[in-house]
Enzyme design. Structure first.
Site, PDB file in Angstrom:
ATOM      1  NE  ARG A  23      -4.316  -1.307   0.145  1.00 27.37           N
ATOM      2  CZ  ARG A  23      -5.434  -1.200   0.864  1.00 27.37           C
ATOM      3  NH1 ARG A  23      -5.608  -0.205   1.674  1.00 27.37           N
ATOM      4  NH2 ARG A  23      -6.380  -2.086   0.736  1.00 27.37           N
ATOM      5  NE  ARG A  27      -7.906   5.629   2.015  1.00 19.42           N
ATOM      6  CZ  ARG A  27      -8.905   4.882   2.461  1.00 19.42           C
ATOM      7  NH1 ARG A  27     -10.124   5.385   2.529  1.00 19.42           N
ATOM      8  NH2 ARG A  27      -8.700   3.657   2.852  1.00 19.42           N
ATOM      9  NE  ARG A  36     -10.052   7.601  -2.640  1.00 19.16           N
ATOM     10  CZ  ARG A  36     -11.273   7.781  -2.172  1.00 19.16           C
ATOM     11  NH1 ARG A  36     -11.780   8.986  -2.103  1.00 19.16           N
ATOM     12  NH2 ARG A  36     -11.987   6.753  -1.783  1.00 19.16           N
ATOM     13  CG  ASP A  73      -8.956  -3.628  -4.368  1.00 16.15           C
ATOM     14  OD1 ASP A  73      -8.398  -2.978  -3.470  1.00 16.15           O
ATOM     15  OD2 ASP A  73      -9.718  -4.590  -4.138  1.00 16.15           O
ATOM     16  CE1 TYR A 147     -13.188  -7.709   1.558  1.00 15.36           C
ATOM     17  CE2 TYR A 147     -11.506  -9.365   1.128  1.00 15.36           C
ATOM     18  CZ  TYR A 147     -11.927  -8.237   1.795  1.00 15.36           C
ATOM     19  OH  TYR A 147     -11.112  -7.639   2.706  1.00 15.36           O
TER      20      TYR A 147
HETATM   21  O1  CP3 Z   1      -0.056  -2.220  -2.352  1.00 14.72           O
HETATM   22  C1  CP3 Z   1      -0.508  -1.373  -3.148  1.00 14.72           C
HETATM   23  O2  CP3 Z   1      -0.345  -0.143  -2.984  1.00 14.72           O
HETATM   24  C2  CP3 Z   1      -1.163  -1.824  -4.440  1.00 14.72           C
HETATM   25  C3  CP3 Z   1      -2.561  -1.571  -4.546  1.00 14.72           C
HETATM   26  C4  CP3 Z   1      -3.505  -2.387  -3.688  1.00 14.72           C
HETATM   27  C5  CP3 Z   1      -4.720  -1.868  -3.196  1.00 14.72           C
HETATM   28  N1  CP3 Z   1      -5.406  -2.881  -2.593  1.00 14.72           N
HETATM   29  C6  CP3 Z   1      -5.171  -0.480  -3.353  1.00 14.72           C
HETATM   30  C7  CP3 Z   1      -6.307  -0.002  -2.552  1.00 14.72           C
HETATM   31  C8  CP3 Z   1      -3.437  -3.725  -3.298  1.00 14.72           C
HETATM   32  C9  CP3 Z   1      -2.321  -4.721  -3.504  1.00 14.72           C
HETATM   33  C10 CP3 Z   1      -4.654  -4.016  -2.620  1.00 14.72           C
HETATM   34  C11 CP3 Z   1      -4.949  -5.354  -2.102  1.00 14.72           C
HETATM   35  C12 CP3 Z   1      -6.184  -5.572  -1.358  1.00 14.72           C
HETATM   36  N2  CP3 Z   1      -7.411  -5.005  -1.533  1.00 14.72           N
HETATM   37  C13 CP3 Z   1      -6.291  -6.554  -0.358  1.00 14.72           C
HETATM   38  C14 CP3 Z   1      -5.203  -7.482   0.083  1.00 14.72           C
HETATM   39  C15 CP3 Z   1      -4.170  -6.821   0.916  1.00 14.72           C
HETATM   40  C16 CP3 Z   1      -4.673  -6.286   2.215  1.00 14.72           C
HETATM   41  O3  CP3 Z   1      -4.583  -5.037   2.377  1.00 14.72           O
HETATM   42  O4  CP3 Z   1      -5.108  -7.065   3.054  1.00 14.72           O
HETATM   43  C17 CP3 Z   1      -7.622  -6.513   0.118  1.00 14.72           C
HETATM   44  C18 CP3 Z   1      -8.205  -7.372   1.220  1.00 14.72           C
HETATM   45  C19 CP3 Z   1      -8.316  -5.541  -0.658  1.00 14.72           C
HETATM   46  C20 CP3 Z   1      -9.760  -5.173  -0.589  1.00 14.72           C
HETATM   47  C21 CP3 Z   1      -9.942  -3.746  -0.297  1.00 14.72           C
HETATM   48  N3  CP3 Z   1      -9.656  -2.711  -1.157  1.00 14.72           N
HETATM   49  C22 CP3 Z   1     -10.422  -3.184   0.905  1.00 14.72           C
HETATM   50  C23 CP3 Z   1     -10.814  -3.967   2.139  1.00 14.72           C
HETATM   51  C24 CP3 Z   1     -10.451  -1.791   0.719  1.00 14.72           C
HETATM   52  C25 CP3 Z   1     -11.050  -0.744   1.632  1.00 14.72           C
HETATM   53  C26 CP3 Z   1     -10.180  -0.459   2.791  1.00 14.72           C
HETATM   54  C27 CP3 Z   1      -9.734   0.976   2.736  1.00 14.72           C
HETATM   55  O5  CP3 Z   1      -8.546   1.218   2.963  1.00 14.72           O
HETATM   56  O6  CP3 Z   1     -10.599   1.829   2.459  1.00 14.72           O
HETATM   57  C28 CP3 Z   1      -9.921  -1.515  -0.559  1.00 14.72           C
HETATM   58  C29 CP3 Z   1      -9.715  -0.180  -1.149  1.00 14.72           C
HETATM   59  C30 CP3 Z   1      -8.327   0.164  -1.574  1.00 14.72           C
HETATM   60  N4  CP3 Z   1      -7.511  -0.650  -2.301  1.00 14.72           N
HETATM   61  C31 CP3 Z   1      -7.658   1.395  -1.347  1.00 14.72           C
HETATM   62  C32 CP3 Z   1      -6.406   1.299  -1.967  1.00 14.72           C
HETATM   63  C33 CP3 Z   1      -5.347   2.367  -2.071  1.00 14.72           C
HETATM   64  C34 CP3 Z   1      -8.252   2.610  -0.635  1.00 14.72           C
HETATM   65  C35 CP3 Z   1      -9.030   3.330  -1.670  1.00 14.72           C
HETATM   66  C36 CP3 Z   1      -9.374   4.738  -1.369  1.00 14.72           C
HETATM   67  O7  CP3 Z   1     -10.408   4.929  -0.711  1.00 14.72           O
HETATM   68  O8  CP3 Z   1      -8.653   5.642  -1.828  1.00 14.72           O
END
Ligand code: CP3
Length: 341
Positions: A23, A27, A36, A73, A147
């Site tokens: 990540r 944000r 964004r 994602d 999910y």
């Molecule tokens: O590592 C990276 O920067 C690459 C991009 C990446 C994202 N999600 C961007 C993202 C990767 C590799 C993921 C993986 C992901 N997504 C996982 C597995 C890894 C982990 O963190 O456990 C899971 C379970 C998800 C599912 C997911 N996506 C959730 C639960 C959420 C919401 C949580 C949150 O932070 O709001 C997301 C959204 C998400 N994916 C964001 C990002 C940068 C936040 C989006 C935003 O609101 O700007």
């Protein structure tokens, strides 16, 4: 030019240690929040390859990172399998119809939903500085299934764990469907320019041992085998978060090239029990990056020292928290780069 990260994933024990952070785009970076806001939301960013490529590269401009991870994602796979996907403010992701009620066969696949992601990969690859590595990724079938079945995230994945016991044949069909799409999706990322890929299994820790064998190890092994047949040179990193004592079996049986460790794993223990020479990645607690200071540096050096005798990619044990001060990231990377071990 392969670079420190790719060399490490291929089994070389290099100095200085390469680093990237799960990540690392997101944000906690003001430039991410600005783009964004302009694009109107997370999914709009992911489906705008120019914006997504820009976001992938943002953390590399600021910090001395060795890898860029594709901005996308893990839930793009269910979206391509025909579920609707929405990210609701303050609530996290929602998928519908949820497979706790709807049959997998009732979904109409939309494979075109994967194509813009390959475009992002190609744009990043073209702009990546020499010596830096482009990482693709997908979720592991178990985590993606949690999910798809529940329609949202949950603390203990009980809806999905229960379905897997009650109707293993139906659940196997869901896992098999995810495996097939994931292989195609990662192959597409590799053909577009990804040089290594990571399988994120965030919820691997919630399964009993026999279930872990069936729903974590077996599907990941199938993905690794299929990718190796087509792309023998491309390393696969497995990240079974929460796997604990099951890590050694996971590494042996899936044949991943490198193993991601979460922050609950003692590096000294991991070094002793994991196969000699297996590259590891990890595992600073993301909360230490949030709090920063001397304790962050001390624990960083402890991890680096513990893995001195095997290939090691420095990383966190899980993703960067959104309230992390960005200066801490710079301080962390200086500590990693200054380590001579
Ligand atoms: O590592 C990276 O920067 C690459 C991009 C990446 C994202 N999600 C961007 C993202 C990767 C590799 C993921 C993986 C992901 N997504 C996982 C597995 C890894 C982990 O963190 O456990 C899971 C379970 C998800 C599912 C997911 N996506 C959730 C639960 C959420 C919401 C949580 C949150 O932070 O709001 C997301 C959204 C998400 N994916 C964001 C990002 C940068 C936040 C989006 C935003 O609101 O700007």
């Amino acid at each position: 030019m392969p670079g420190l990260l790719l060399d490490t994933l291929r089994g070389q024990n290099v100095r200085p240690r390469p680093a990237w952070l799960m990540r690392q785009a997101g944000r906690y970076l003001p430039e991410y929040r600005a783009l964004r806001a302009e694009k109107g939301g997370f999914l709009a960013l992911v489906y705008d390859p120019i914006a997504a490529a820009e976001i992938t590269l943002q953390p590399l401009r600021r910090f001395g990172l060795d890898g860029a991870i594709l901005f996308s994602d893990i839930l793009i796979v269910p979206y391509a399998m025909g579920q609707d996907l929405a990210f609701l403010a303050g609530e996290g992701p929602h998928l519908s119809p949820r497979l706790a009620e709807a049959a997998l066969a009732s979904l109409d696949a939309v494979p075109e939903r994967l194509t813009p992601i390959y475009e992002t990969v190609a744009l990043v690859k073209a702009a990546l500085p020499p010596g830096k590595t482009l990482l693709g990724f997908a979720g592991s079938p178990w985590t993606v299934a949690t999910y798809m079945v529940a329609g949202e995230g949950s603390r203990d994945q009980h809806v999905t764990r229960e379905l897997a016991y009650r109707d293993p044949a139906a659940f196997q069909a869901i896992i098999d469907g995810i495996v097939d799409v994931t292989i195609e999706y990662l192959a597409g990322q590799i053909m577009a320019g990804a040089e290594a890929v990571q399988l994120f299994d965030s919820w691997a820790g919630s399964l009993a041992p026999a279930q872990f064998e069936r729903w974590v190890i077996a599907p990941n092994a199938a993905i690794v085998t299929a990718l190796k047949a087509r792309f023998p040179e491309v390393p696969v990193i497995g990240f079974p978060k929460g796997a604990g004592e099951k890590l050694a079996a996971y590494a042996r049986e899936t044949k991943v090239d490198a193993l991601g460790l979460d922050e609950t794993i003692d590096p000294l223990w991991a070094h002793q029990v994991l196969p000699e020479g297996l590259p590891v990645q990890g595992n600073l607690d993301p909360l230490l990056l949030l709090s920063g200071g001397a304790e962050m540096k001390k624990q960083t050096l402890r991890i680096l020292d513990a893995f001195a005798e095997r290939p090691h990619v420095f990383n966190l044990g899980h993703g960067i928290g959104q309230t992390t001060p960005s200066e801490h990231v710079g301080e962390l990377l200086s500590a990693v780069q200054g380590w001579q071990g």
